[in-house]
Design an enzyme around this catalytic site. Structure first.
Site, PDB file in Angstrom:
ATOM      1  N   CYS A 116       0.815  -1.231   0.000  1.00 23.08           N
ATOM      2  CA  CYS A 116       0.000   0.000   0.000  1.00 23.08           C
ATOM      3  C   CYS A 116       0.842   1.271   0.000  1.00 23.08           C
ATOM      4  O   CYS A 116       0.328   2.351  -0.293  1.00 23.08           O
ATOM      5  CB  CYS A 116      -0.937  -0.012   1.202  1.00 23.08           C
ATOM      6  SG  CYS A 116      -2.073  -1.391   1.130  1.00 23.08           S
ATOM      7  N   HIS A 257      -3.539   6.977   2.058  1.00 27.48           N
ATOM      8  CA  HIS A 257      -3.935   5.652   1.572  1.00 27.48           C
ATOM      9  C   HIS A 257      -5.325   5.331   2.114  1.00 27.48           C
ATOM     10  O   HIS A 257      -5.616   5.612   3.276  1.00 27.48           O
ATOM     11  CB  HIS A 257      -2.911   4.617   2.056  1.00 27.48           C
ATOM     12  CG  HIS A 257      -3.327   3.207   1.807  1.00 27.48           C
ATOM     13  ND1 HIS A 257      -3.691   2.754   0.551  1.00 27.48           N
ATOM     14  CD2 HIS A 257      -3.443   2.142   2.643  1.00 27.48           C
ATOM     15  CE1 HIS A 257      -4.007   1.487   0.635  1.00 27.48           C
ATOM     16  NE2 HIS A 257      -3.873   1.085   1.889  1.00 27.48           N
ATOM     17  N   ASN A 287     -10.138  -0.420  -1.075  1.00 33.02           N
ATOM     18  CA  ASN A 287      -8.676  -0.313  -0.957  1.00 33.02           C
ATOM     19  C   ASN A 287      -8.049  -0.893  -2.231  1.00 33.02           C
ATOM     20  O   ASN A 287      -8.040  -2.100  -2.419  1.00 33.02           O
ATOM     21  CB  ASN A 287      -8.232  -1.088   0.283  1.00 33.02           C
ATOM     22  CG  ASN A 287      -6.732  -1.047   0.503  1.00 33.02           C
ATOM     23  OD1 ASN A 287      -5.981  -0.603  -0.361  1.00 33.02           O
ATOM     24  ND2 ASN A 287      -6.298  -1.525   1.659  1.00 33.02           N
TER      25      ASN A 287
HETATM   26  O1  UT7 Z   1      -4.126  -1.446   3.094  1.00 37.90           O
HETATM   27  C1  UT7 Z   1      -3.338  -2.340   3.783  1.00 37.90           C
HETATM   28  C2  UT7 Z   1      -3.435  -2.105   5.194  1.00 37.90           C
HETATM   29  N1  UT7 Z   1      -4.670  -2.683   5.714  1.00 37.90           N
HETATM   30  C3  UT7 Z   1      -5.332  -2.041   6.638  1.00 37.90           C
HETATM   31  O2  UT7 Z   1      -4.990  -0.937   7.005  1.00 37.90           O
HETATM   32  C4  UT7 Z   1      -6.511  -2.748   7.239  1.00 37.90           C
HETATM   33  C5  UT7 Z   1      -6.563  -2.459   8.704  1.00 37.90           C
HETATM   34  N2  UT7 Z   1      -7.625  -3.195   9.388  1.00 37.90           N
HETATM   35  C6  UT7 Z   1      -8.926  -2.841   9.257  1.00 37.90           C
HETATM   36  O3  UT7 Z   1      -9.271  -1.950   8.514  1.00 37.90           O
HETATM   37  C7  UT7 Z   1      -9.921  -3.552  10.129  1.00 37.90           C
HETATM   38  O4  UT7 Z   1      -9.245  -4.291  11.118  1.00 37.90           O
HETATM   39  C8  UT7 Z   1     -10.869  -4.496   9.343  1.00 37.90           C
HETATM   40  C9  UT7 Z   1     -11.787  -3.687   8.472  1.00 37.90           C
HETATM   41  C10 UT7 Z   1     -10.058  -5.477   8.504  1.00 37.90           C
HETATM   42  C11 UT7 Z   1     -11.730  -5.281  10.318  1.00 37.90           C
HETATM   43  O5  UT7 Z   1     -12.441  -4.375  11.173  1.00 37.90           O
HETATM   44  P1  UT7 Z   1     -12.407  -4.577  12.751  1.00 37.90           P
HETATM   45  O6  UT7 Z   1     -13.254  -3.527  13.310  1.00 37.90           O
HETATM   46  O7  UT7 Z   1     -10.965  -4.622  13.181  1.00 37.90           O
HETATM   47  O8  UT7 Z   1     -13.108  -5.954  12.905  1.00 37.90           O
HETATM   48  P2  UT7 Z   1     -12.622  -7.276  13.669  1.00 37.90           P
HETATM   49  O9  UT7 Z   1     -11.702  -8.047  12.775  1.00 37.90           O
HETATM   50  O10 UT7 Z   1     -12.148  -6.928  15.053  1.00 37.90           O
HETATM   51  O11 UT7 Z   1     -13.960  -8.041  13.803  1.00 37.90           O
HETATM   52  C12 UT7 Z   1     -15.049  -7.510  14.576  1.00 37.90           C
HETATM   53  C13 UT7 Z   1     -16.244  -8.418  14.382  1.00 37.90           C
HETATM   54  C14 UT7 Z   1     -15.908  -9.897  14.532  1.00 37.90           C
HETATM   55  O12 UT7 Z   1     -17.026 -10.536  15.101  1.00 37.90           O
HETATM   56  P3  UT7 Z   1     -17.089 -10.886  16.677  1.00 37.90           P
HETATM   57  O13 UT7 Z   1     -15.919 -11.763  16.934  1.00 37.90           O
HETATM   58  O14 UT7 Z   1     -16.987  -9.557  17.375  1.00 37.90           O
HETATM   59  O15 UT7 Z   1     -18.403 -11.553  16.816  1.00 37.90           O
HETATM   60  C15 UT7 Z   1     -15.735 -10.367  13.118  1.00 37.90           C
HETATM   61  O16 UT7 Z   1     -15.978 -11.743  12.972  1.00 37.90           O
HETATM   62  O17 UT7 Z   1     -16.726  -8.263  13.045  1.00 37.90           O
HETATM   63  C16 UT7 Z   1     -16.770  -9.542  12.400  1.00 37.90           C
HETATM   64  N3  UT7 Z   1     -16.491  -9.362  11.011  1.00 37.90           N
HETATM   65  C17 UT7 Z   1     -17.431  -9.110  10.087  1.00 37.90           C
HETATM   66  N4  UT7 Z   1     -18.753  -8.970  10.189  1.00 37.90           N
HETATM   67  C18 UT7 Z   1     -19.430  -8.710   9.055  1.00 37.90           C
HETATM   68  C19 UT7 Z   1     -15.274  -9.390  10.383  1.00 37.90           C
HETATM   69  N5  UT7 Z   1     -15.425  -9.178   9.074  1.00 37.90           N
HETATM   70  C20 UT7 Z   1     -16.746  -8.985   8.867  1.00 37.90           C
HETATM   71  C21 UT7 Z   1     -17.515  -8.716   7.709  1.00 37.90           C
HETATM   72  N6  UT7 Z   1     -18.852  -8.572   7.865  1.00 37.90           N
HETATM   73  N7  UT7 Z   1     -16.966  -8.571   6.503  1.00 37.90           N
END
Ligand code: UT7
Length: 332
Positions: A116, A257, A287
């Site tokens: 990225c 980004h 992204n």
């Molecule tokens: O460009 C390269 C660099 N990349 C980044 O900068 C990405 C950085 N990370 C992020 O943007 C975020 O961490 C994500 C968007 C990838 C994920 O968001 P989050 O708020 O960190 O979610 P999480 O992984 O902590 O998951 C929270 C909840 C989980 O459920 P429980 O365990 O709380 O019941 C996940 O299973 O959200 C759930 N979840 C989803 N729910 C619906 C994870 N993905 C999804 C989804 N739809 N697509």
């Protein structure tokens, strides 16, 4: 040491493929929903290529627009630098494929791998050739077909990424009132295991086993990347602003980004940026890895935020971890 030439961006071109993948489409593929994606990431839709369309094709479309804007031919270029994590193939480099498709005679070039952060790294790599006076026109491209390495059964990654390309032309600036001012880059390889594609390289060459284990797809520990990105994007921006005696509130366009809307707003808040200066278009494109910053430059331009002399801050954090920030004054 000889005096370095000030370098400016003299043209911009972008391209995204026409096909859309909306949150409603994703709801049919994985257990997700529009509300979660909008609230947690800020994406409504992404553009994806059709089968047979590769990174070099998107790069060429963006390059043609940049060349047309400047009114020059591809053969007027001296070099092409392509930042990408999804080259058409391991070799030849995408830069070679772009050179050939553009018909850019007598040009050399290379690919640069920084995920990225590839666009800001390629920008500075290309700028050095202009700064030293060895080159007059360098085309810098950020392009990725992320859909080629995404597992559309993995909701943790498939909702995030899209395909796209952006190109800028670098040339000598007439004087120091416009152009690239400063940059700060860092890599931290300890973060490699948080965002990576394990298969297909020399460590795990492609095999039935690597495919069965889905090693040819992006694997991400979203939480770890998120924490690093929020901290690092803000600290790099603070560093570059401080050493140039500039306050966040003085930035006319903050072009980061586009990985997550929450990372962008957290950085902008910490730096006291004016809300109208913060460029966010993740809702439309997702992204696109190396393409997010030039695509966001185009958005800034359409919103009337890039005028001659506008103070612009670019910032990125990505796989590696790679990170970088560039301060510049828009030149036209
Ligand atoms: O460009 C390269 C660099 N990349 C980044 O900068 C990405 C950085 N990370 C992020 O943007 C975020 O961490 C994500 C968007 C990838 C994920 O968001 P989050 O708020 O960190 O979610 P999480 O992984 O902590 O998951 C929270 C909840 C989980 O459920 P429980 O365990 O709380 O019941 C996940 O299973 O959200 C759930 N979840 C989803 N729910 C619906 C994870 N993905 C999804 C989804 N739809 N697509």
């Amino acid at each position: 040491m000889t005096q370095l030439q000030r370098v400016k961006i003299s043209a911009l071109g972008t391209y995204v493929p026409p096909r859309l993948l909306t949150n409603a489409d994703l709801e049919k593929l994985v257990d997700t929903n529009d509300q979660w994606i909008m609230e947690r990431v800020g994406i409504r839709e992404r553009h994806l290529v059709d089968k047979g369309v590769a990174t070099s094709d998107l790069a060429v479309e963006a390059a043609k627009k940049a060349l047309a804007e400047r009114g020059i031919e591809a053969s007027d270029l001296d070099a092409i630098v392509v930042g990408t994590v999804t080259p058409d193939m391991f070799f030849p480099s995408t830069a070679c494929l772009v050179q050939h498709k553009l018909g850019a005679k007598n040009v050399w070039g290379f690919d640069l791998s920084a995920a990225c952060s590839a666009f800001v790294y390629a920008l500075q790599a290309g700028a050095q050739f202009v700064a030293t006076g060895s080159h007059k026109k360098v085309l810098v491209i950020g392009a990725d077909v992320m859909s080629s390495i995404i597992d559309y059964t993995d909701r943790a990654t498939c909702v995030i990424f899209g395909d796209g390309a952006g190109a800028v032309l670098l040339e000598p600036a007439e004087d120091d009132s416009v152009g690239l001012i400063d940059f700060v880059h860092e890599v931290d390889g300890s973060g490699g295991c948080s965002l990576y594609m394990p298969g297909g390289g020399s460590l795990n060459p492609a095999s039935h086993e690597t495919v069965d284990k889905k090693m040819h797809f992006v694997h991400q520990d979203g939480g770890a990347v998120f924490k690093f990105a929020v901290r690092k994007m803000a600290s790099l921006c603070e560093e570059i602003l401080k050493r140039n005696n500039i306050k966040g509130s003085e930035i006319d366009a903050f072009i980061p980004h586009q990985a997550n809307k929450r990372i962008i707003t957290a950085t902008a808040d910490r730096l006291n940026m004016r809300p109208e200066a913060v460029i966010i278009n993740i809702e439309q494109y997702g992204n696109t890895t190396a393409a997010t910053i030039p695509l966001a430059m185009e958005t800034a331009r359409q919103e009337g935020k890039l005028k001659k002399g506008s103070l612009v801050l670019l910032a990125s954090v990505g796989a590696g971890f790679t990170s970088g920030a560039t301060l510049l004054r828009w030149a036209y």
